[in-house]
Design a protein around this motif. Sequence first.
Motif, PDB file in Angstrom:
ATOM      1  N   ALA A   1       0.842  -1.204   0.000  1.00 52.31           N
ATOM      2  CA  ALA A   1       0.000   0.000   0.000  1.00 52.31           C
ATOM      3  C   ALA A   1       0.873   1.248   0.000  1.00 52.31           C
ATOM      4  O   ALA A   1       1.858   1.339   0.721  1.00 52.31           O
ATOM      5  CB  ALA A   1      -0.926  -0.004   1.205  1.00 52.31           C
ATOM      6  N   ALA A   2       0.506   2.199  -0.832  1.00 52.24           N
ATOM      7  CA  ALA A   2       1.256   3.448  -0.942  1.00 52.24           C
ATOM      8  C   ALA A   2       1.052   4.305   0.298  1.00 52.24           C
ATOM      9  O   ALA A   2      -0.015   4.285   0.919  1.00 52.24           O
ATOM     10  CB  ALA A   2       0.820   4.215  -2.182  1.00 52.24           C
TER      11      ALA A   2
ATOM     12  N   LEU B   1      -9.133  -4.667  -6.154  1.00 49.84           N
ATOM     13  CA  LEU B   1      -8.934  -5.789  -5.235  1.00 49.84           C
ATOM     14  C   LEU B   1      -9.372  -7.123  -5.824  1.00 49.84           C
ATOM     15  O   LEU B   1      -8.871  -8.169  -5.435  1.00 49.84           O
ATOM     16  CB  LEU B   1      -9.678  -5.539  -3.922  1.00 49.84           C
ATOM     17  N   ASP B   2     -10.296  -7.080  -6.780  1.00 50.52           N
ATOM     18  CA  ASP B   2     -10.763  -8.332  -7.371  1.00 50.52           C
ATOM     19  C   ASP B   2      -9.834  -8.856  -8.461  1.00 50.52           C
ATOM     20  O   ASP B   2     -10.103  -9.877  -9.075  1.00 50.52           O
ATOM     21  CB  ASP B   2     -12.197  -8.190  -7.895  1.00 50.52           C
ATOM     22  N   GLY B   3      -8.727  -8.149  -8.717  1.00 47.34           N
ATOM     23  CA  GLY B   3      -7.726  -8.612  -9.671  1.00 47.34           C
ATOM     24  C   GLY B   3      -7.989  -8.232 -11.110  1.00 47.34           C
ATOM     25  O   GLY B   3      -7.217  -8.606 -11.993  1.00 47.34           O
ATOM     26  N   ALA B   4      -9.065  -7.498 -11.406  1.00 49.83           N
ATOM     27  CA  ALA B   4      -9.340  -7.076 -12.779  1.00 49.83           C
ATOM     28  C   ALA B   4      -8.225  -6.157 -13.275  1.00 49.83           C
ATOM     29  O   ALA B   4      -7.590  -5.438 -12.500  1.00 49.83           O
ATOM     30  CB  ALA B   4     -10.686  -6.361 -12.852  1.00 49.83           C
ATOM     31  N   ALA B   5      -7.985  -6.198 -14.573  1.00 51.24           N
ATOM     32  CA  ALA B   5      -6.883  -5.436 -15.150  1.00 51.24           C
ATOM     33  C   ALA B   5      -7.113  -3.925 -15.104  1.00 51.24           C
ATOM     34  O   ALA B   5      -6.179  -3.169 -14.842  1.00 51.24           O
ATOM     35  CB  ALA B   5      -6.646  -5.880 -16.591  1.00 51.24           C
ATOM     36  N   LEU B   6      -8.333  -3.474 -15.376  1.00 49.80           N
ATOM     37  CA  LEU B   6      -8.625  -2.046 -15.425  1.00 49.80           C
ATOM     38  C   LEU B   6      -9.440  -1.604 -14.219  1.00 49.80           C
ATOM     39  O   LEU B   6     -10.327  -2.321 -13.766  1.00 49.80           O
ATOM     40  CB  LEU B   6      -9.419  -1.704 -16.685  1.00 49.80           C
ATOM     41  N   VAL B   7      -9.142  -0.404 -13.743  1.00 48.84           N
ATOM     42  CA  VAL B   7      -9.956   0.185 -12.681  1.00 48.84           C
ATOM     43  C   VAL B   7     -11.334   0.503 -13.241  1.00 48.84           C
ATOM     44  O   VAL B   7     -12.342   0.282 -12.590  1.00 48.84           O
ATOM     45  CB  VAL B   7      -9.279   1.458 -12.115  1.00 48.84           C
TER      46      VAL B   7
ATOM     47  N   ALA C   1      -5.830   0.993   9.188  1.00 44.64           N
ATOM     48  CA  ALA C   1      -4.547   0.363   9.517  1.00 44.64           C
ATOM     49  C   ALA C   1      -3.867  -0.287   8.323  1.00 44.64           C
ATOM     50  O   ALA C   1      -2.648  -0.347   8.271  1.00 44.64           O
ATOM     51  CB  ALA C   1      -4.751  -0.672  10.622  1.00 44.64           C
ATOM     52  N   ASP C   2      -4.638  -0.750   7.338  1.00 47.08           N
ATOM     53  CA  ASP C   2      -4.006  -1.392   6.184  1.00 47.08           C
ATOM     54  C   ASP C   2      -3.598  -0.404   5.096  1.00 47.08           C
ATOM     55  O   ASP C   2      -3.152  -0.797   4.025  1.00 47.08           O
ATOM     56  CB  ASP C   2      -4.896  -2.504   5.604  1.00 47.08           C
ATOM     57  N   GLY C   3      -3.743   0.902   5.353  1.00 43.40           N
ATOM     58  CA  GLY C   3      -3.283   1.930   4.424  1.00 43.40           C
ATOM     59  C   GLY C   3      -4.280   2.310   3.349  1.00 43.40           C
ATOM     60  O   GLY C   3      -3.961   3.098   2.469  1.00 43.40           O
ATOM     61  N   ARG C   4      -5.491   1.765   3.412  1.00 40.24           N
ATOM     62  CA  ARG C   4      -6.507   2.101   2.422  1.00 40.24           C
ATOM     63  C   ARG C   4      -7.398   3.223   2.941  1.00 40.24           C
ATOM     64  O   ARG C   4      -7.784   3.239   4.089  1.00 40.24           O
ATOM     65  CB  ARG C   4      -7.352   0.872   2.095  1.00 40.24           C
ATOM     66  N   SER C   5      -7.725   4.161   2.052  1.00 41.97           N
ATOM     67  CA  SER C   5      -8.609   5.265   2.432  1.00 41.97           C
ATOM     68  C   SER C   5     -10.060   4.840   2.271  1.00 41.97           C
ATOM     69  O   SER C   5     -10.363   3.780   1.732  1.00 41.97           O
ATOM     70  CB  SER C   5      -8.319   6.486   1.547  1.00 41.97           C
ATOM     71  N   TRP C   6     -10.960   5.717   2.726  1.00 39.55           N
ATOM     72  CA  TRP C   6     -12.387   5.439   2.579  1.00 39.55           C
ATOM     73  C   TRP C   6     -12.746   5.282   1.110  1.00 39.55           C
ATOM     74  O   TRP C   6     -13.560   4.445   0.758  1.00 39.55           O
ATOM     75  CB  TRP C   6     -13.220   6.545   3.193  1.00 39.55           C
TER      76      TRP C   6
ATOM     77  N   ASP D   1     -10.911   4.175  -1.272  1.00 34.75           N
ATOM     78  CA  ASP D   1     -10.453   2.856  -1.716  1.00 34.75           C
ATOM     79  C   ASP D   1     -11.461   1.783  -1.299  1.00 34.75           C
ATOM     80  O   ASP D   1     -11.787   0.890  -2.077  1.00 34.75           O
ATOM     81  CB  ASP D   1      -9.094   2.504  -1.111  1.00 34.75           C
ATOM     82  N   ARG D   2     -11.934   1.871  -0.078  1.00 33.40           N
ATOM     83  CA  ARG D   2     -12.862   0.871   0.429  1.00 33.40           C
ATOM     84  C   ARG D   2     -14.205   0.934  -0.309  1.00 33.40           C
ATOM     85  O   ARG D   2     -14.798  -0.089  -0.612  1.00 33.40           O
ATOM     86  CB  ARG D   2     -13.070   1.051   1.923  1.00 33.40           C
ATOM     87  N   LEU D   3     -14.660   2.139  -0.618  1.00 33.38           N
ATOM     88  CA  LEU D   3     -15.940   2.291  -1.316  1.00 33.38           C
ATOM     89  C   LEU D   3     -15.879   1.822  -2.768  1.00 33.38           C
ATOM     90  O   LEU D   3     -16.886   1.381  -3.317  1.00 33.38           O
ATOM     91  CB  LEU D   3     -16.395   3.755  -1.276  1.00 33.38           C
ATOM     92  N   THR D   4     -14.718   1.901  -3.395  1.00 32.26           N
ATOM     93  CA  THR D   4     -14.591   1.525  -4.801  1.00 32.26           C
ATOM     94  C   THR D   4     -13.926   0.166  -5.011  1.00 32.26           C
ATOM     95  O   THR D   4     -13.763  -0.267  -6.146  1.00 32.26           O
ATOM     96  CB  THR D   4     -13.792   2.591  -5.578  1.00 32.26           C
ATOM     97  N   GLY D   5     -13.527  -0.515  -3.939  1.00 33.67           N
ATOM     98  CA  GLY D   5     -12.895  -1.821  -4.075  1.00 33.67           C
ATOM     99  C   GLY D   5     -11.523  -1.747  -4.714  1.00 33.67           C
ATOM    100  O   GLY D   5     -11.137  -2.621  -5.477  1.00 33.67           O
ATOM    101  N   THR D   6     -10.783  -0.679  -4.398  1.00 36.50           N
ATOM    102  CA  THR D   6      -9.455  -0.483  -4.964  1.00 36.50           C
ATOM    103  C   THR D   6      -8.428  -0.292  -3.861  1.00 36.50           C
ATOM    104  O   THR D   6      -8.779  -0.143  -2.690  1.00 36.50           O
ATOM    105  CB  THR D   6      -9.423   0.760  -5.883  1.00 36.50           C
ATOM    106  N   VAL D   7      -7.178  -0.252  -4.262  1.00 43.72           N
ATOM    107  CA  VAL D   7      -6.080   0.048  -3.356  1.00 43.72           C
ATOM    108  C   VAL D   7      -5.003   0.767  -4.182  1.00 43.72           C
ATOM    109  O   VAL D   7      -4.829   0.475  -5.360  1.00 43.72           O
ATOM    110  CB  VAL D   7      -5.516  -1.232  -2.676  1.00 43.72           C
ATOM    111  N   VAL D   8      -4.341   1.725  -3.562  1.00 37.39           N
ATOM    112  CA  VAL D   8      -3.223   2.400  -4.220  1.00 37.39           C
ATOM    113  C   VAL D   8      -1.953   1.703  -3.769  1.00 37.39           C
ATOM    114  O   VAL D   8      -1.675   1.610  -2.570  1.00 37.39           O
ATOM    115  CB  VAL D   8      -3.187   3.904  -3.888  1.00 37.39           C
ATOM    116  N   ILE D   9      -1.194   1.193  -4.741  1.00 34.41           N
ATOM    117  CA  ILE D   9       0.007   0.416  -4.416  1.00 34.41           C
ATOM    118  C   ILE D   9       1.255   1.051  -4.990  1.00 34.41           C
ATOM    119  O   ILE D   9       1.186   1.869  -5.913  1.00 34.41           O
ATOM    120  CB  ILE D   9      -0.117  -1.039  -4.931  1.00 34.41           C
TER     121      ILE D   9
END
Length: 129
Positions: free
Chosen positions: A9-10, A82-88, A111-116, A118-126
């Motif tokens: 996580a960035a 987070l689901d592993g799809a290639a495109l956001v 605690a895992d470095g994800r913002s709200w 990220d959680r709402l869109t099922g993404t993570v910045v890495i």
Amino acid sequence: MPESGVGSAASGGARLLGLIADLVVAALVTAIFLHPSLQDPVAMQNFNLWSGGVWAVISVISAGFFGFTPGMAAVGIRVARLDGAALVGPLRALVRAALTFVIIPAAVRNADGRSWLDRLTGTVVIRMR
């Protein structure tokens, strides 16, 4: 996700620096078409409104189809699903841009470095490097 290094996580600092770089790019692109006049508040308000629109277009298109914005690429981070799809995807990127504009969902992280957002869109910045 790994604890550190590529794929982790960035940090909030890298995310903020990427956002600032994107805002500068948007202002520079806007300045090609509109001349900012620091002495004229109405002209600056118009310039800032257009810069915000340019930032939104840059963010949605580049993050949606490539996984990173120009600012994110400069600091070595990207958005991943987070689901592993290639495109956001443009819809998730649009929601991310709208929530970033509101600021609070982008600033509050857990605690895992994800913002709200990220959680709402099922993404993570890495980290890419």
